[in-house]
Design a protein around this motif. Structure first.
Motif: not given
Lengths: 77, 451
Positions: B122-130, B239-248, B300-304
């Protein structure tokens, strides 16, 4: 087959700070003596050739000094 | 009767033009899809069925963004040029070093990279999806000539494969799909296959790359690189979650948090800045033959997502600038792009700021299929009088060309090297003359009577 040889700077860049210091110090001394001579000398004592020689020596040393200051500070002209 | 013979000859010529004069006896393709670009290694055994020839043609679908390198039996790079567009293919022609006799065979190795051929799906994925991607390509080796036997192996990064097109005979192993062998495929035949699989490698590309080399005859080569990055992977949903990103941070596998560039071992005085100012999160580590410059962007750089910044360093001139002993010309030999693994570049611009007084500027790029344009500008910096000539070379869609070298040669008189030193000396001398004039001019308002 072209024969190529690496190009080296006319003076090793390691020497730039030393050259800059020496030439600036000597150059400033020459310039100072030139200006002192210019101001203190009486009109009757003037000698154009002597003055021009002093000016030339001062400008060469201080000119090279300024040039090496450029190179030593990382402004590679 | 005469008319019939003429017609027969015309038909024969027509057939010859369509089929060409080569026959691909055996073609083995390996398509590596483990990174964001598809890297194909194609081994070709071809027989010259026509008259003696020194050229061999390739076809690439004209909708593909491709980069092509052709190596002969001695692994020598052959020059490739664009010839024409036939049906939906662009035809390129490689030129051999020697004439190939009629009836003899040659082995060729072709490295073909396709850019932007993998599309996130898929063209859009959430922060933790592969990230899942689809890859489309011709199941047959695109060639204007007939191919007797051919086989294609597609390698994907992990065992997770959602689907693949089945075109008999097709086999699939853990992380491989093997298409073929196919027999007697006509020239310019296109049957598309699709593979849908997991690919978490960073889909990072450079929309634009500007690399500038400033040559100083006083021992320095200044390199500055402007990067315009874009993450072309599946776009971030929500939205980008800084908390989720910092945690893992490793939970979102396809994001990019650092960029590693390999630079020459003699590089010194690194800087890393953007429009706001200096960025302090870069480190460099020494390897045996190179330096790894690790750039950590501000975010960090995410899709798009996009990011732009620039880096720079100095190199000693003697490793890169040479003098031709026969002609007296100076030759600069430097890398064309950036050595970042798996990167590809949209608009590629290389600028050469040459010393003041450089003339007869020529350049030589590595063999490539994309068009190249160049122009000249004039730039005035420290202690310049007429300005320095700037050679600007533009091309696009480069990948492995980034690792290769570009040569720029120019003439320069010996006087030009000392020109700047004389300029400073002259300025001081002018000051001395001014002092001399001032001491000679009488500025007093009233005449002093001499005793």
């Amino acid at each position: 087959m072209t024969r190529l040889e690496p190009y080296y700077s006319p003076i090793d860049p390691i020497l730039y700070p030393i050259f800059a210091f020496l030439f600036v110090v000597v150059g400033l001394a020459f310039l100072a003596s030139f200006i002192v001579a210019q101001i203190t000398n009486q009109k009757s004592q003037r000698n154009l050739y002597r003055e021009l020689t002093m000016a030339l020596v001062a400008s060469i040393t201080l000119g090279l000094g300024g040039f090496f200051v450029f190179l030593a500070s990382g402004i590679y002209v | 009767m005469n008319k019939n013979i003429l017609l027969f000859i015309i038909v024969l010529i027509g057939i010859n033009a369509v089929c060409g004069q080569w026959l691909n006896q055996d073609v083995t393709r390996t398509i590596d899809l483990t990174t964001q670009i598809s890297k194909s290694i194609i081994q070709i055994k071809a027989k010259n069925t026509g008259s003696d020839s020194s050229t061999y043609q390739f076809a690439i679908n004209k909708s593909y963004k491709a980069s092509l390198a052709v190596l002969d039996e001695q692994s020598k790079d052959l020059p490739v040029r664009f010839v024409e567009t036939k049906q939906e293919f662009n035809i390129y022609e490689a030129k051999f070093n020697s004439v190939v006799k009629s009836g003899s065979t040659v082995s060729l190795k072709v490295a073909l990279t396709l850019l932007q051929q993998m599309k996130p799906y898929p063209e859009h994925i959430s922060q933790t999806e592969t990230q899942l991607v689809t890859y489309k390509d011709n199941v047959y080796f695109s060639s204007p000539y007939q191919t007797e036997t051919q086989k294609t192996t597609v390698k994907v990064p992990t065992g997770r494969m959602e689907s693949f097109t089945d075109i008999e005979p097709t086999q699939s192993k853990s992380s491989q799909v093997i298409y073929g062998p196919y027999k007697d495929v006509k020239g310019l035949q296109q049957t598309e296959f699709t593979v849908h699989f997991e690919n978490n490698s960073p889909f990072l590309m450079l929309n634009k790359l500007e690399k500038e080399y400033e040559v100083s005859m006083w021992g320095n080569l200044a390199v500055e690189t402007n990067y315009y990055f874009e993450h072309r992977g599946a776009k971030l949903k929500g939205a980008f979650s800084r908390l989720d990103y910092q945690r893992n941070p490793s939970a979102s596998a396809s994001h990019v948090s650092e960029i590693k560039e390999i630079v020459p071992r003699d590089s010194a005085d690194f800087y890393y800045r953007d429009q706001i100012g200096n960025i302090s999160t870069s480190t460099y580590t020494y390897n045996t033959n190179s330096i790894t410059l690790k750039i950590v962007p501000r975010f960090p750089l995410y899709g798009g997502w996009k990011n732009e910044f620039y880096t720079g360093y100095n190199l000693p001139i003697d490793k890169f600038l040479s003098r031709d002993l026969d002609t007296g010309r100076y030759v600069l030999n430097v890398s064309m792009g950036v050595n970042i693994e798996g990167i590809y570049v949209g608009d590629h611009e290389i600028r050469f700021v040459l010393p003041e007084g450089a003339s007869d500027i020529e350049f030589k790029l590595p063999n490539q299929i994309q068009p190249v344009s160049h122009r000249f500008e004039n730039r005035k910096t420290f202690l310049d009088t007429v300005g320095r000539p700037v050679l600007i070379i533009s091309t696009h869609d480069t990948t492995y060309e980034n690792l290769r070298y570009v040569q720029v040669s120019f003439n320069l008189s010996y006087f030009s090297i000392f020109h700047e030193a004389l300029l400073v000396t002259g300025a001081v001398f002018a000051f001395c003359i001014l002092v001399m004039i001032l001491t000679r001019v009488d500025f007093s308002l009233s005449k002093v009577k001499s005793n």
